[in-house]
Scaffold this active site. Structure first.
Site, PDB file in Angstrom:
ATOM      1  N   ALA A 113       0.848  -1.210   0.000  1.00 31.92           N
ATOM      2  CA  ALA A 113       0.000   0.000   0.000  1.00 31.92           C
ATOM      3  C   ALA A 113       0.877   1.252   0.000  1.00 31.92           C
ATOM      4  O   ALA A 113       0.573   2.230  -0.694  1.00 31.92           O
ATOM      5  CB  ALA A 113      -0.906  -0.007   1.231  1.00 31.92           C
ATOM      6  N   ASP A 164      -4.619  -0.529   5.207  1.00 31.85           N
ATOM      7  CA  ASP A 164      -3.240  -0.269   4.782  1.00 31.85           C
ATOM      8  C   ASP A 164      -3.146   0.994   3.922  1.00 31.85           C
ATOM      9  O   ASP A 164      -2.314   1.864   4.178  1.00 31.85           O
ATOM     10  CB  ASP A 164      -2.701  -1.451   3.955  1.00 31.85           C
ATOM     11  CG  ASP A 164      -2.253  -2.609   4.827  1.00 31.85           C
ATOM     12  OD1 ASP A 164      -2.657  -2.656   6.004  1.00 31.85           O
ATOM     13  OD2 ASP A 164      -1.517  -3.480   4.326  1.00 31.85           O
TER      14      ASP A 164
END
Ligand code: PMV
Length: 309
Positions: free
Chosen positions: A106, A148
């Site tokens: 991420a 995330d």
């Protein structure tokens, strides 16, 4: 993200709530002192992604179907930003380990999106950056909770619950938490552990829903404890969360060993963080984090002190 700060995506630790957060429960996460920085420039030579620390130097072939997650994500980002026809070179400096439970994928997506935003003057808002990164997570994970990409974008401690829209509640942490991050040295794709938990949940929903509810209750208690900066209590909640994660069978021999070492050397709480089955653990060490780091290193694990939050 302001341009002066560069195109950054933050790594993260989940203090309480991984896996349960995929099933609509609360989780608490905070940025890790490691992340990803990216830079984009025009290229004469097709589109390239270069991440030296991850050993990545890959090129997007026009008309090619890419099998690797990194190129697929990049392709998705370029398509969503309407940049698919513009040859670009993207260089990435990643201090967060790959597939290490610290939100590396991420953080990478956010950094790359921000680099493209800065270079191509797209004027994206943080909310748009976060939404694009979520789509990359979907590609990589199948069914991410969204925690995330949210921490990777906003870079601050928060309480999160998935939903339409998700709950994103910034948490006030008076002082940074004295933590140690230990790396098991075993790379694990979160997609795999999330899929394994899903299969187990499908086999026995009531058992798993009970575990998720327990984790949810720990996360909710964690909010008050964190804001009061009660480290003993927070450590106990982390330990209780680790028991639930063991019940979900996402811990591993290496993680269990590191957690034992951390507790035996003064940590008031220790648990795996992120997807588990490898990846990383975190330990809360109010007295002497250096002692825990040394003990982990003596057992041949990579470990570092980290001020969290
Ligand atoms: O392993 P990481 O850093 O990608 O963290 C995954 C956290 C999970 O709760 C297991 C999955 C998710 O999407 O929330």
């Amino acid at each position: 993200m302001k341009e002066a700060e560069g195109a950054v995506g933050y790594g993260k630790v989940i203090l309480i709530g991984e896996h349960a957060v995929v099933y609509g429960r609360h989780a608490i996460a905070a940025p890790a002192p490691m992340g990803v920085r990216a830079r984009a420039e025009d290229s004469k030579d097709g589109t390239e992604l270069i991440i030296p620390r991850w050993g990545v130097e890959q090129r997007l072939g026009p008309g090619t179907k890419h099998s690797g997650a990194l190129l697929q994500s990049l392709e998705l980002i370029l398509k969503r930003l309407e940049l698919a026809d513009r040859p670009l070179r993207i260089r990435v400096d990643a201090s967060v380990p790959r597939a290490g439970g610290l939100g590396g994928s991420a953080a990478l997506a956010v950094a790359v999106i921000r680099a493209l935003d800065a270079h191509c003057a797209l004027g994206l808002t943080d909310r748009e950056v976060c939404a694009h990164a979520y789509e990359c997570e979907r590609l990589a994970h199948g069914m991410p909770s969204g925690i995330d990409n949210t921490v990777a974008t906003y870079g601050r401690p928060l309480l999160y619950r998935r939903g339409e829209p998700p709950l994103i509640e910034p948490l006030h942490v008076a002082k940074p938490l004295p933590m140690v991050i230990g790396l098991s040295g075993v790379e694990r794709l979160t997609a795999r552990t999330v899929a394994r938990v899903r299969e187990a949940w499908q086999r026995d929903k009531s058992r798993h829903e009970r575990i998720f509810d327990e984790i949810d209750a720990l996360a909710m208690q964690g909010v008050a404890v964190l804001e009061a900066w009660d480290l003993q209590q927070l450590g106990q909640l982390m330990n209780a969360c680790q028991c639930q994660l063991q019940a979900l069978r996402v811990s591993s021999c290496e993680l269990d060993e590191m957690i034992e070492i951390a507790r035996a050397n003064g940590a008031v709480g220790a648990k795996l963080t992120g997807g588990g089955d490898g990846g990383a653990m975190i330990a809360l060490c109010p007295d002497d984090p250096g002692n825990v780091v040394r003990a982990l290193q003596q057992a041949n694990y990579q470990a570092m002190e980290a001020s969290i939050g």
